[in-house]
Design an enzyme around this catalytic site. Structure first.
Site, PDB file in Angstrom:
ATOM      1  N   LYS A  99      -5.127   3.240  12.540  1.00 14.43           N
ATOM      2  CA  LYS A  99      -3.988   2.427  12.119  1.00 14.43           C
ATOM      3  C   LYS A  99      -4.021   2.226  10.616  1.00 14.43           C
ATOM      4  CE  LYS A  99      -3.320  -1.996  11.580  1.00 14.43           C
ATOM      5  NZ  LYS A  99      -2.397  -2.037  10.425  1.00 14.43           N
ATOM      6  N   GLY A 156     -11.488  -3.776   5.374  1.00 13.53           N
ATOM      7  CA  GLY A 156     -10.495  -4.791   5.042  1.00 13.53           C
ATOM      8  C   GLY A 156     -11.158  -6.106   4.708  1.00 13.53           C
ATOM      9  N   SER A 157     -10.466  -7.189   4.984  1.00  8.45           N
ATOM     10  CA  SER A 157     -10.962  -8.495   4.547  1.00  8.45           C
ATOM     11  C   SER A 157     -12.115  -8.973   5.422  1.00  8.45           C
ATOM     12  CB  SER A 157      -9.841  -9.518   4.598  1.00  8.45           C
ATOM     13  OG  SER A 157      -9.566  -9.863   5.939  1.00  8.45           O
ATOM     14  N   THR A 158     -12.953  -9.827   4.837  1.00  6.31           N
ATOM     15  CA  THR A 158     -14.077 -10.377   5.582  1.00  6.31           C
ATOM     16  C   THR A 158     -13.590 -11.235   6.750  1.00  6.31           C
ATOM     17  OG1 THR A 158     -15.666 -10.204   3.774  1.00  6.31           O
ATOM     18  CG2 THR A 158     -16.064 -11.930   5.380  1.00  6.31           C
ATOM     19  N   GLY A 213     -12.701  -8.929   9.495  1.00  7.38           N
ATOM     20  CA  GLY A 213     -13.953  -8.323   9.964  1.00  7.38           C
ATOM     21  C   GLY A 213     -14.712  -9.254  10.887  1.00  7.38           C
ATOM     22  N   GLU A 228     -16.491  -2.600   6.710  1.00  6.18           N
ATOM     23  CA  GLU A 228     -16.612  -2.535   5.256  1.00  6.18           C
ATOM     24  C   GLU A 228     -15.642  -3.578   4.720  1.00  6.18           C
ATOM     25  OE1 GLU A 228     -16.001  -2.320   1.863  1.00  6.18           O
ATOM     26  OE2 GLU A 228     -15.169  -0.291   1.911  1.00  6.18           O
ATOM     27  N   CYS A 261     -12.418  -3.337  -3.128  1.00 12.40           N
ATOM     28  CA  CYS A 261     -13.370  -4.270  -2.524  1.00 12.40           C
ATOM     29  C   CYS A 261     -14.651  -4.355  -3.350  1.00 12.40           C
ATOM     30  CB  CYS A 261     -13.671  -3.872  -1.097  1.00 12.40           C
ATOM     31  SG  CYS A 261     -13.975  -2.119  -0.914  1.00 12.40           S
ATOM     32  N   GLU A 280     -12.679 -13.564  -3.283  1.00 10.42           N
ATOM     33  CA  GLU A 280     -12.177 -12.259  -3.661  1.00 10.42           C
ATOM     34  C   GLU A 280     -10.685 -12.390  -3.989  1.00 10.42           C
ATOM     35  OE1 GLU A 280     -12.111  -9.236  -0.581  1.00 10.42           O
ATOM     36  OE2 GLU A 280     -12.813  -7.779  -2.038  1.00 10.42           O
TER      37      GLU A 280
END
Lengths: 290, 478
Positions: free
Chosen positions: B185, B237-239, B242, B259, B293, B390
């Site tokens: 995706k 993507g974002s933490t 995740g 990641e 990132c 971030e």
């Protein structure tokens, strides 16, 4: 009247926790009954609390810089030294394994020998794993580029019920690679873990590098799984799948590396995945030029 | 500061790309509409022009894609010798090289990044990634994961919008090389190069179902990673997302690699060659509009040289050209979306409100599209939100230090651990510092370098698993 025949009364051991190189009782003042394989009383073990778990994490974090910063050669010698000291306690360990498992003397001895040999195996890995899992990366440009493994940090280990071979099989790999450890011993059979703590305290393992808790998995493991200063979680000793899922979900709060429980025979050759599961890969770049 | 030179416009022609008015899902080797007929629009962030309508996959569509991937895995891909799998990957790499201009222009149009970067970094590195992993497909027994490692099955992969094609390559190339099939995706703001990649798979005669592309937003991604027949989840993507994925897969047998975010320290010691360091700082935080990132978003500069470094940094920032992503002279393109622009503005305003000093060079921003000037904050304390969170934009926070030990302490004072930079002339200091930084990638006297042969991934809350190199195979093998 003749005096009664005098039989010597055993000096029993108090089984305590092992935190930061010391042997405290649980701060909660609690203990629980540990029985042998036939259900007879063996000892009262300390029943660790949330506070004990947090103290153990704190000790492990404080010890991480020193332990991970030692040379791999030195860590290997310390792990080997644990095996040396264990070798001198084979009779005691055999008795403890027999009590805990009901195995025959010969089979209990086999477990002890295998446990010591397993530590020797892991001791030798300390200064080899980086060469096996790291190396030079041939990038398409004028750069020096190489990758090497580093320990993940503080790893919480929920030890399996196999009281000695299972115990060293989960402890050895995280220890030899430079992690520091908070280990929750087998709930029904924690006594060999306490003895192993005493061995480590006299085998040059710096205080705080390994911390051993005894008590209830359902009570203590969730505090370790949700602790934000724990970097890795080994769920090997968690038999209850519902608890395992809850712990793994808590561990996600700070993205702990989690080893899920799976069927395994600790008599088998272990492979290296217990080490690599709690290693990070660091890649360093530098330009080449004059 | 005024520009020293006037530049004539040097736009890359967009005529090379044929953007269709609408795109379907790529399932089982063919494009098809979503079952429910839902869709969304993708826009050019530099102009706000609508580029195309794109199908939005719901649970049923994701299920169909996973079924196609499973079928392809069982019947074709898992049985195919590695050497043959590898040849398909080599083909894909070659077609990507052949169509590189087209891919680069489309990437810049859909993402907003400068054509110089899509042309020189994203597309060639993506093709190189396929070429690299193609060669592994028949050598897996030598990779150190046992003599006969096996694929996992179907991989569900979710990628971000900052390097759409490159992240696709990072995900698909190792998965296919190891014998897995994939459902990928792309991000909802940048689906177009993934859909062009689907055409490349067709041109390569890749067996249907080996690669499936499902477009959509968060719900589509959730349906994919929680699909019970997905064996492997790979996410970049974002933490926060995740974390949610790690929770969702808890208790399953799914293998996961994540990641996630970063807040990298770029450490400049007092003996660093200042001009090189300034270039590295600029590359570290302004490359790809800071939508990186591993961006060097915290500049840690030794106090004794801080003034000089900052002065030269500001002078250099004054020469950065912001504007049309398709102009070959552009250094900084458009912010990828209105949503991301709002986030960058919010955090920058918070930085100011918390007392840090904000500075940007004078620059004219286009009237349409999403733009943010390169920005530097001085007087930043470690507790400031702009030093901890971030921002994912062209915003640099400057913190000073006195001793190497203090630099390391401050660099590691973050829940993240993706990357770090070191600038010094002294080799022993580089190695001393690198060994103490808790980060997965350490660039010394360089920054933001990527290579298919080089493992990439984070410590701590920057996620787990590595992409690239021999290490990148582990995520896709059992």
């Amino acid at each position: 009247m003749t005096p009664p025949e005098v039989t010597r009364i055993d000096v029993r051991k108090t089984y305590k926790l092992y935190i930061g190189g010391a042997f405290p009782r649980s701060e909660s003042g609690r203990s629980y009954v540990v029985a042998d394989a036939k259900g007879r009383f063996l000892a009262n073990a300390s029943q660790a609390s949330r506070k004990d778990a947090r103290d153990a994490v704190k000790a492990a974090r404080a010890a991480f810089g020193g332990w991970s910063g030692r040379t791999a050669y030195n860590r290997g010698q310390v792990v080997y030294r644990i095996a040396e000291v264990l070798e001198g306690r084979r009779a005691q360990l055999e008795a403890e394994v027999r009590d805990a498992t009901g195995l025959t003397p010969a089979r209990a001895r086999g477990k002890v020998d295998a446990a010591i040999d397993r530590l020797v195996w892991y001791a030798g890995w300390a200064d080899k794993i980086a060469q096996v899992t790291g190396g030079a990366n041939p990038v398409a440009g004028p750069y020096f580029n190489h990758s090497a493994p580093e320990p993940t940090g503080v790893v919480a280990v929920i030890a399996p019920d196999d009281p000695l071979l299972g115990l060293v099989s989960v402890l050895g790999p995280v220890l030899t690679t430079g992690n520091t450890v908070v280990l929750l011993a087998s709930e029904p059979a924690p006594l060999p873990a306490v003895t192993l703590s005493e061995v480590m305290a006299t085998a040059d393992v710096p205080g705080g590098v390994v911390n051993v808790l005894t008590g209830s998995r359902a009570e203590v493991a969730p505090w370790l799984a949700s602790h934000m200063d724990v970097n890795g979680l080994d769920l090997t000793g968690v038999d209850d799948p519902v608890l395992a899922r809850t712990l793994e979900a808590s561990a996600a709060d700070n993205l702990k590396r989690v080893r899920r429980p799976r069927a395994e025979d600790f008599a088998d050759a272990p492979g290296i995945d217990r080490m690599t599961g709690f290693l990070e890969t660091k890649t360093v770049w530098h330009p080449m030029g004059i | 500061m005024d520009n020293v030179f006037d530049y004539a416009p040097a736009p890359e022609s967009r005529a090379i790309v044929d953007i269709k008015s609408s795109y379907g899902l790529f399932v089982d080797g063919e494009f098809r509409d979503s079952a429910a007929g839902h869709g969304f629009k993708t826009v050019n962030p530099a102009t706000e022009e609508v580029l195309a309508d794109v199908a939005e996959a719901d649970e049923a569509d994701v299920d169909a894609a996973v079924k196609a991937a499973r079928r392809a895995w069982t019947r074709v891909w898992s049985r195919m010798p590695g050497a043959e799998r590898g040849k398909y990957l080599f083909r894909i790499a070659r077609i990507m090289q052949e169509r590189s201009r087209e891919l680069a222009v489309l990437e810049s149009i859909d993402n907003g990044k400068p054509i110089r970067e899509s042309r020189d970094v994203d597309v060639p590195t993506a093709a190189a990634h396929f070429f690299y992993y193609a060669g592994w497909a028949d050598k897996l027994g030598y990779a150190g994961f046992g003599p006969d490692p096996q694929p996992l099955g179907v991989a569900g992969q979710v990628i971000p919008w900052n390097f759409p094609l490159l992240m696709l390559a990072w995900k698909i190339a190792p998965a296919l090389a190891c014998g897995n099939t994939v459902v990928l995706k792309p991000a909802e703001t940048t689906p177009l190069t993934a859909l062009l990649f689907a055409e490349i798979c067709q041109q390569a005669d890749l067996p249907p179902g080996v690669v499936n592309i499902v477009t959509g937003a968060g719900e589509t991604g959730r349906a994919l990673v929680s699909h019970p027949d997905v064996d492997k989840v790979a996410f970049t993507g974002s933490t926060d997302v995740g974390r949610a994925i790690a929770k969702a897969v808890a208790g399953t047998d799914k293998k996961v690699t994540l990641e996630l975010g970063g807040k990298a320290a770029n450490i400049v010691f007092d003996d660093a060659p200042v001009d090189q360091a300034v270039e590295g700082i600029v590359n570290g935080i302004f490359f790809n509009q800071g939508h990186v990132c591993c961006a060097g978003s915290r500049l840690l500069v030794q106090e004794s040289v801080a003034e000089e470094v900052l002065e030269r940094l500001k002078r250099r920032m004054g020469t950065l050209r912001i504007g049309d992503p398709l102009d070959k002279n552009t250094d900084i393109g458009a912010i990828n979306s209105a949503e991301q622009l709002a986030k960058i503005r919010e955090l920058s305003d918070i930085g100011e409100a918390e007392g840090a000093g904000r500075w940007s060079p004078a620059c004219d921003l286009p009237d349409h599209g999403y733009w943010f000037p390169p920005t530097v904050f001085t007087g930043v304390s470690q507790a400031h939100r702009i030093a901890r969170e971030e921002i994912f934009g062209p915003v640099l926070s400057v913190i000073t230090f006195r001793t190497p030990a203090e630099a390391v302490e401050k660099a590691n004072n973050t829940p993240y651990g993706l990357s770090a930079g070191i600038w010094t002339d002294k080799g022993s200091r580089i190695l001393w510092t690198a060994s103490r930084l808790r980060a997965g990638v350490v660039w010394s006297n360089t920054f933001n370098r990527f290579d298919p042969a080089s493992p990439f991934g984070g410590y701590k809350e920057s996620g787990y698993g590595r992409e690239g190199g021999r290490h990148g195979l582990e995520a896709y093998l059992r």
